[in-house]
Design an enzyme around this catalytic site. Structure first.
Site, PDB file in Angstrom:
ATOM      1  N   THR A   1       0.817  -1.209   0.000  1.00  9.63           N
ATOM      2  CA  THR A   1       0.000   0.000   0.000  1.00  9.63           C
ATOM      3  C   THR A   1       0.859   1.272   0.000  1.00  9.63           C
ATOM      4  O   THR A   1       0.508   2.261  -0.643  1.00  9.63           O
ATOM      5  CB  THR A   1      -0.928  -0.027   1.233  1.00  9.63           C
ATOM      6  OG1 THR A   1      -1.781  -1.169   1.116  1.00  9.63           O
ATOM      7  CG2 THR A   1      -1.771   1.224   1.329  1.00  9.63           C
TER       8      THR A   1
ATOM      9  N   HIS B   1       0.237  15.205   6.060  1.00 12.43           N
ATOM     10  CA  HIS B   1      -0.915  16.085   6.297  1.00 12.43           C
ATOM     11  C   HIS B   1      -0.595  17.110   7.375  1.00 12.43           C
ATOM     12  O   HIS B   1       0.201  16.860   8.286  1.00 12.43           O
ATOM     13  CB  HIS B   1      -2.140  15.254   6.678  1.00 12.43           C
ATOM     14  CG  HIS B   1      -2.642  14.418   5.538  1.00 12.43           C
ATOM     15  ND1 HIS B   1      -3.306  14.963   4.457  1.00 12.43           N
ATOM     16  CD2 HIS B   1      -2.539  13.090   5.288  1.00 12.43           C
ATOM     17  CE1 HIS B   1      -3.608  13.994   3.597  1.00 12.43           C
ATOM     18  NE2 HIS B   1      -3.141  12.847   4.071  1.00 12.43           N
TER      19      HIS B   1
END
Lengths: 489, 425
Positions: free
Chosen positions: A44, A53
């Site tokens: 992933t 973020h």
């Protein structure tokens, strides 16, 4: 390794497993990492959007919300230590209608509650002055200065490389087949034989539920949620300068327009539940949705600009939060459900797990001294002319271009091979060979030659990403008679 | 091949040519013949000749040399001619930058980073292949998806094979050639799938590479999915409707371990963009005058970087023109300006050059959008006055149309624009 085996075995070499390995090997303990793929970060993590973020997106009432902001503050130092690229480009969460404005207010409040600095509302004019290619439909936006971009696979390689320098026993091509207790030790069954460890960290991503079941504590279900990403031609560099978010929904941050660390623009991801945790297919429908959503934010994006597409599968729990902690099985610790903002939070997750292990009774004395920083890989294209001249003068390997689109020299390719690249994809993720607009049309054969030479093997031994991903066959491997051309003129 | 690398690099050249394929080598020789003293060809590969070196099949040179040659033979001839003509060919070198002031920075295996300047430049970088990603075939991303040209390189230059059973998407010439090549190597070719209702390569290649080997060609059909986790296991193909939209209800699976993609070439114009040349959105190459000069003075272009050619022979003709004018420019003789713009109209995708002069003879290359039989190529004024007509037996998009225009034809024309059309008779 002690007679009893390792102190800690980490299952899974994604960014979480690699961050765990890096953090744990800062201590005087014996750690191994088991990864089913040929290189770390090949699951992933490689398909992650690469955004650190800003810290204000997830609610402080959630575990992921708490770890997001702590993690954000760790990445700058990590990138210095591990020698990979990091750019704090900032972000804009964009409101396209009045109805979105309360969401913007909420983001600013959340930033204040979490202590994330500098998050503020920008009006339309200020937004368009800063990002002139955004849609003129923008009503207002929230600017977050703390958001950064990295290449997620580089993070995995760097974390793992440093951990190996600090004593990590890295086992790749090593899927876990079973788990059993023997006294106070775990026995991990693998194709290469059993691996013994006192503690097992389950960082198996989309397979974490299956691994927990092997340990007898499979009391949760991972729901694979796929995200498709589309990479645009480099000539669009500068289309946006900050990461552009639409206003989020409860389950996803939506389709973003991302200026990657390498200067290309990436759009995505989708968020679709899938049955198969290995389902990394892209779809015509996904492409249409991503392009439509990206064009709502930046109308100048065209489907002709797409040079690459890929998908990754997030590991999602019904709680939509991380699941980190000990289980009923002694010494078996879950680090599961690490969906977005998992990359951001990874260093904080690792710190949290170290504390957990200490609380479990593992003695964690700091290593003798801090690990020396890893050398930053040469990136010939971005050097000033004088440095290029000096380097090419000193080392002829930097005089030859292997990848013309991304401008990668043979020296950089050989450096990457020295530092662990074993497959075509491993080379691509370390050096960007084949990542540009021709997608390897010109450089693939040269990269294969360099890998084959290093491995002392023929071209047919080189794979795309390990396992059964062979690339070419020797002539004598191709069976069957030739064509009957007797009737041809 | 010949080790041709110059061991001395000068600070100044009259003409620098980017790319050592047939376009660049031909232009360099023509520049020398036009009087340029120092001409340097820069090529990325260790041997000059370009993609021709991997095109080991015959069929080259019928127009230009009057005999049939293989790709490497053609390359050898143009390389020898350039070297005999006094051109410096620097292989294993990469142009890092061509400045607006024509300061050139390059990286050479022999010389390292070098800077030099030039009076004129010729862009001859060729083309790259469109990829699976560019046409967005959905599905998995296993090993075993190759562009046809990469497969050609692996087979012909590295002596390995891409797989045991191959499906080919696109009936471009490289795909057709590879269908035959792989069949001859004992690889099974499951079929060639073409989105368009007509083959996209030369007719002779359809006949000689597919029909002669009983390889099925499925027209109006495309690949809509790729399966296989590690390596291609099958592709899903489907017919398309009149708007080229796939009809998934009628899809079928083709078992194969390899997919070759032969869906066209894209002019390699990164250097042109760096120089901020005006580009034609249809050809994706620079807009050029009848002297093959781009929108920047002293920067010329020829070959596939301008538009995709079907035959190298026409590349050589275009290269001679570009090199000749680059040589003249370096000597201070600027080509006389063109006075007529060519405007592609009905059924014409593009014309090269983009402008012509009524006072000189020209060959105009054009490509049609749709096949037509018994048709006429018409030049007319924008308000519809027919200036010139030529009957054509048939036209198809994969075959470039060449129009020889003599000044006499345009003697009575005094406008500044001509529409170019190909119409049914």
């Amino acid at each position: 390794m002690t007679a009893a085996g390792h102190d800690v075995a980490i299952i899974g070499g994604g960014v979480v497993g690699c961050a765990l390995a890096h953090e744990l090997t800062r201590h005087r303990i014996d750690v191994t990492l088991l990864e089913r793929a040929t290189e770390v970060g090949f699951g992933t993590s490689k398909a992650n959007s690469g955004i650190i973020h800003g810290g204000h997106h997830a609610s402080p009432t959630t575990l992921k919300g708490r770890l997001e902001w702590i993690g954000n503050q760790r990445w700058g130092d990590l990138c210095d230590e591990l020698g990979f690229g990091f750019a704090r480009v900032g972000e804009l969460t964009v409101a396209l209608s009045e109805a979105d404005l309360p969401t913007l207010d909420h983001l600013v409040e959340q930033a204040e509650a979490k202590g994330v600095p500098g998050v503020e509302r920008w009006d339309r004019d200020r937004v368009l002055a800063a990002e002139p290619n955004l849609t003129t439909d923008v009503v207002a936006a929230v600017h977050g200065p703390t958001t950064a971009v990295i290449n997620p696979y580089e993070a995995c390689f760097g974390l793992a490389e440093q951990a190996v320098h600090q004593g990590l026993v890295l086992r790749t091509d090593c899927p876990v087949l079973g788990l059993a207790r023997n006294g106070d030790t775990w026995v991990i069954r693998t194709p290469a034989g059993p691996v013994h460890a006192r503690y097992v960290l389950n960082a198996a991503g989309v397979f974490a539920d299956a691994v927990a079941t092997m340990a007898g504590v499979g009391d949760f279900t991972i729901r694979p949620r796929k995200g498709e990403e589309y990479l645009l031609d480099k000539r669009l560099a500068g289309l946006v300068h900050r990461v552009i978010y639409p206003c989020p929904t409860p389950t996803t941050k939506g389709t973003l327009v991302i200026p990657t660390y390498d200067g290309t623009i990436m759009i995505g991801p989708t968020a679709d539940l899938v049955d198969d945790p290995d389902d990394v297919t892209t779809s015509a429908d996904g492409a249409d949705r991503v392009l439509a959503a990206a064009r709502r934010l930046v109308p100048g994006i065209s489907d002709r600009d797409v040079i690459a597409q890929f998908a990754g599968v997030r590991a999602v729990l019904d709680s939509e939060d991380f699941l980190i902690g000990p289980t009923a099985a002694p010494g078996f610790v879950n680090v599961a459900g690490i969906q977005s903002p998992g990359l951001t939070a990874a260093p904080a997750i690792a710190e949290l797990v170290v504390d957990l292990l200490r609380a479990q009774g593992l003695e964690l004395a700091p290593a003798a001294g801090p690990a020396p920083p890893l050398p930053r890989p040469v990136h010939f294209a971005s050097l000033p002319t004088e440095d290029q001249r000096a380097l090419a003068e000193r080392d002829p390997r930097y005089r030859r271009i292997v990848c013309r689109c991304e401008f990668v020299t043979e020296g950089e390719v050989l450096d990457a091979i020295d530092r662990g690249a074993r497959t075509l994809d491993g080379l691509k993720f370390r050096t960007r060979t084949g990542m540009g607009r021709c997608q390897g049309g010109f450089c693939t054969s040269r990269c294969m030659e360099l890998l084959a030479h290093d491995q002392g093997a023929p071209l047919s031994a080189v794979t795309k990403r390990g396992g059964g991903s062979w690339l070419v066959l020797e002539r004598d491997e191709v069976q069957g008679p030739g064509p009957d051309t007797g009737g041809a003129p | 091949m010949i080790d041709a690398r110059p061991h001395v690099l000068h600070d100044h050249y009259d003409v620098v040519v980017a790319g050592g394929g047939p376009a660049g080598l031909g232009a360099a020789l023509a520049a020398r013949e036009a009087g340029a003293e120092r001409v340097l060809v820069v090529d990325r590969e260790t041997e000059a000749g370009g993609i021709l070196l991997q095109c080991i099949h015959a069929g080259f040179g019928l127009h230009h040399f009057g005999e049939e040659l293989t790709g490497p033979e053609y390359a050898q001839r143009v390389l020898e001619a350039a070297l005999d003509g006094g051109v410096d060919v620097l292989t294993d070198a990469y142009l890092l930058d061509v400045g607006a002031d024509r300061a050139v920075k390059l990286l050479s295996g022999e010389h390292g980073v070098a800077t030099l300047d030039t009076r004129a430049a010729v862009l001859a970088m060729g083309a790259r292949e469109r990829t699976r990603s560019a046409i967005r075939i959905p599905g998995e991303r296993p090993a075993g998806v190759f562009t046809a040209g990469l497969a050609q390189r692996l087979v012909n230059l590295h002596g390995v094979l891409p797989g045991r059973r191959v499906a080919i998407l696109g009936s471009g010439d490289i795909g057709l050639i590879m269908a035959r090549r792989l069949t001859l190597e004992g690889v099974e070719v499951a079929g060639v799938f073409e989105l368009l209702p007509h083959a996209n390569g030369l007719t002779r290649n359809v006949v000689q590479c597919l029909h002669d080997f009983d390889i099925p060609l499925h027209l109006s059909t495309t690949v809509i999915g790729i399966d296989g986790r590690d390596r291609v296991e099958r592709v899903t193909v489907a017919p398309v409707d009149d708007h080229r939209r796939p009809l998934p209800d009628r899809a079928w699976d083709v078992a194969c371990d390899t997919l070759l993609v032969s869906v066209g070439l894209i002019p390699e114009n990164e250097l042109s963009r760096q120089l901020r040349l005006r580009l034609d959105p249809v050809t994706q190459g620079p807009v050029v005058t009848s002297a093959m000069e781009t929108s920047r003075d002293g920067v010329f272009a020829c070959g596939n970087v301008v538009h995709i050619h079907d035959l190298v022979d026409f590349v050589s003709a275009e290269a001679t023109l570009a090199g000749h004018h680059a040589g003249l420019f370096a000597a201070g003789r600027h080509p006389r300006a063109d006075n007529v713009r060519l405007q592609p109209a009905t059924n014409v995708a593009y014309c090269v050059p983009h402008t012509i002069s009524t006072e000189r003879e020209h060959t105009v290359y054009l490509r049609v959008r749709n096949p037509l039989e018994r048709c006429v190529l018409r030049l007319s004024t924008p308000d519809g006055v027919v200036v010139h007509e030529r009957k054509l037996r048939y036209v198809v998009p994969p075959e470039m149309v060449n129009l020889r225009l003599r000044p006499a034809v345009l003697a009575d024309f005094h406008g500044d624009a001509l529409q170019v059309e190909v119409l049914a008779r």
